[in-house]
Design a protein around this motif. Structure first.
Motif, short mmCIF file in Angstrom:
data_model
loop_
_atom_site.label_atom_id
_atom_site.label_comp_id
_atom_site.label_asym_id
_atom_site.label_seq_id
_atom_site.Cartn_x
_atom_site.Cartn_y
_atom_site.Cartn_z
N TYR A 150 0.83 -1.21 0.00
CA TYR A 150 0.00 0.00 0.00
C TYR A 150 0.87 1.26 0.00
N PRO A 151 1.66 1.44 -1.07
CA PRO A 151 2.71 2.46 -1.07
C PRO A 151 2.21 3.88 -1.29
N MET A 152 2.91 4.80 -0.67
CA MET A 152 2.68 6.24 -0.81
C MET A 152 3.53 6.73 -1.98
N LEU A 153 2.92 6.83 -3.18
CA LEU A 153 3.67 6.95 -4.42
C LEU A 153 3.55 8.28 -5.13
N ASP A 154 2.43 8.99 -4.95
CA ASP A 154 2.13 10.09 -5.87
C ASP A 154 1.76 11.37 -5.12
N ASP A 155 2.67 12.33 -5.11
CA ASP A 155 2.44 13.59 -4.42
C ASP A 155 1.37 14.45 -5.09
N ARG A 156 1.08 14.18 -6.38
CA ARG A 156 0.13 15.01 -7.12
C ARG A 156 -1.32 14.78 -6.68
N MET A 157 -1.57 13.62 -6.08
CA MET A 157 -2.91 13.29 -5.57
C MET A 157 -3.98 13.54 -6.64
N ILE A 158 -3.76 12.93 -7.80
CA ILE A 158 -4.64 13.13 -8.96
C ILE A 158 -5.61 11.98 -9.18
N THR A 159 -5.51 10.94 -8.39
CA THR A 159 -6.42 9.81 -8.56
C THR A 159 -7.69 10.01 -7.74
N PRO A 160 -8.81 9.43 -8.17
CA PRO A 160 -10.06 9.60 -7.42
C PRO A 160 -9.96 9.17 -5.96
N SER A 161 -9.30 8.06 -5.68
CA SER A 161 -9.27 7.57 -4.29
C SER A 161 -8.47 8.47 -3.37
N SER A 162 -7.58 9.29 -3.93
CA SER A 162 -6.75 10.17 -3.09
C SER A 162 -7.45 11.48 -2.76
N GLN A 163 -8.59 11.73 -3.34
CA GLN A 163 -9.27 13.01 -3.18
C GLN A 163 -10.53 12.87 -2.32
N ASN A 164 -10.70 13.79 -1.39
CA ASN A 164 -11.90 13.81 -0.53
C ASN A 164 -12.11 12.49 0.19
N ASN A 165 -11.05 11.84 0.56
CA ASN A 165 -11.11 10.54 1.22
C ASN A 165 -10.96 10.74 2.72
N ASP A 166 -11.95 10.31 3.48
CA ASP A 166 -11.89 10.47 4.94
C ASP A 166 -11.87 9.13 5.67
N ALA A 167 -11.28 8.12 5.04
CA ALA A 167 -11.18 6.80 5.65
C ALA A 167 -10.30 6.86 6.90
N PRO A 168 -10.40 5.84 7.78
CA PRO A 168 -9.60 5.82 9.01
C PRO A 168 -8.10 5.72 8.74
N ILE A 169 -7.34 6.13 9.72
CA ILE A 169 -5.87 6.05 9.80
C ILE A 169 -5.18 7.06 8.89
N TRP A 170 -5.37 6.96 7.58
CA TRP A 170 -4.71 7.87 6.65
C TRP A 170 -5.71 8.31 5.60
#
Length: 321
Positions: A189-209
């Motif tokens: 589950y790597p932290m790969l993309d600083d641009r945060m351009i994928t749907p799952s990286s945006q407006n995500n309020d899931a637990p932990i991260w």
């Protein structure tokens, strides 16, 4: 939109996920700094059992010392893999000892030697310090692994979360420079993309991260280069465009976390370049779900990881130049 409703979380993780989300809605810079202070002052105990644990200090290019933790079997074995394992923590917090549960399993099942660096966190210095620390630990493993019975054609790299991002980055540089031929990598589950351009990286309020924590993590790690075109692929591995000649790869990720889509895209890029990849998606699981060992998803993830690791031990090698 990736607003995660409670019912969207796996039933076995729902209660702990709800508690975490209520108690720590997202990480903050003061939290990272305070956590770093306590880790520096008190550290974490070594919780591995029945294996050797050594603290060593290697010299950085600037003359300062980097602490590395070296794990190996009580009874030395020959012709075993060497594994560089990199802990997570958003590039901002963490230490090698926190990943004892991963390290214990790798050593127990294969007799390998594991080197885990206590790399510099972003609360102290931004990229490239952490990356350079991890790469130095990889070079140390190549140079010293044989004294622990390591086969030099079986050097592996792995890590989770930010450690997974560092795993991918270190592997890229090793390929680019030819310094080390890596036979297998495990960026979980790597932290790969600083641009945060994928749907799952945006407006995500899931637990932990979640999205807010992710934004802060990247901002601290990249410093003045945050949100610019000056970000190195060794800082944000998703910025790479050439995925050829990378080693066989294993990864897994939950389906409701910020890194879901960038992990899937990374795997697709590797496959398109002809790299052998094993990917498993864990339905309704948030970031770091595998840390909750009582749950079925965590048990299945660990089985997938160890089975894949042992397959690599038996089938993958890459001779050093």
């Amino acid at each position: 939109m990736w607003k995660i409703k409670t019912k969207a979380i796996h039933p076995e993780l729902r209660t702990v996920g709800t508690v975490i989300r209520l108690s720590v809605p997202h990480f903050t810079k003061p939290f990272f700094k305070l956590s770093g202070f306590f880790l520096d002052k008190f550290g974490l105990p070594n919780l591995t059992k029945g294996i050797n644990y050594e603290e060593k200090y290697i010299t950085r290019a600037n003359g300062s010392s980097l602490r590395i933790c070296v794990y190996s079997p009580k009874e030395k074995k020959e012709n075993v893999p060497g594994l560089l394992w990199i802990n997570g923590g958003g590039y901002a917090i963490g230490c090698p000892e926190q990943d004892f549960h991963f390290i214990q399993k790798f050593v127990d099942c294969s007799g390998c030697v594991v080197v885990s660096p206590d790399y510099t966190k972003s609360v102290k210095a931004p990229f490239p310090t952490a990356f350079e620390d991890c790469y130095s630990a990889l070079l140390w493993l190549k140079q010293n692994g044989k004294s622990y019975g390591m086969r030099d054609d079986k050097i592996f790299v792995g890590g989770n979360s930010a450690g997974g991002g560092l795993c991918a980055a270190v592997t890229l540089k090793a390929r680019d420079t030819g310094d080390v031929n890596i036979a297998f990598q495990m960026p979980l589950y790597p932290m790969l993309d600083d641009r945060m351009i994928t749907p799952s990286s945006q407006n995500n309020d899931a637990p932990i991260w979640n999205t807010k924590s992710n934004e802060l993590g990247w901002k601290m790690y990249l410093g003045e280069n945050y949100k610019t075109d000056n970000v190195s692929k060794y800082a944000s591995a998703a910025r790479e465009t050439d995925y050829t000649n990378l080693p066989p790869t294993l990864t897994y990720v939950g389906t409701i976390e910020p890194f879901t889509d960038e992990t899937i895209k990374y795997v697709k890029n590797l496959k398109n370049a002809g790299v052998e990849v094993k990917l498993k998606l864990f339905d309704r699981c948030f970031h770091g779900f595998d840390l909750f060992g009582y749950s079925t998803p965590a048990k299945n993830a660990k089985k997938f990881l160890i089975d894949g690791f042992m397959y690599a031990v038996e089938n993958y090698s890459s001779e050093q130049k």
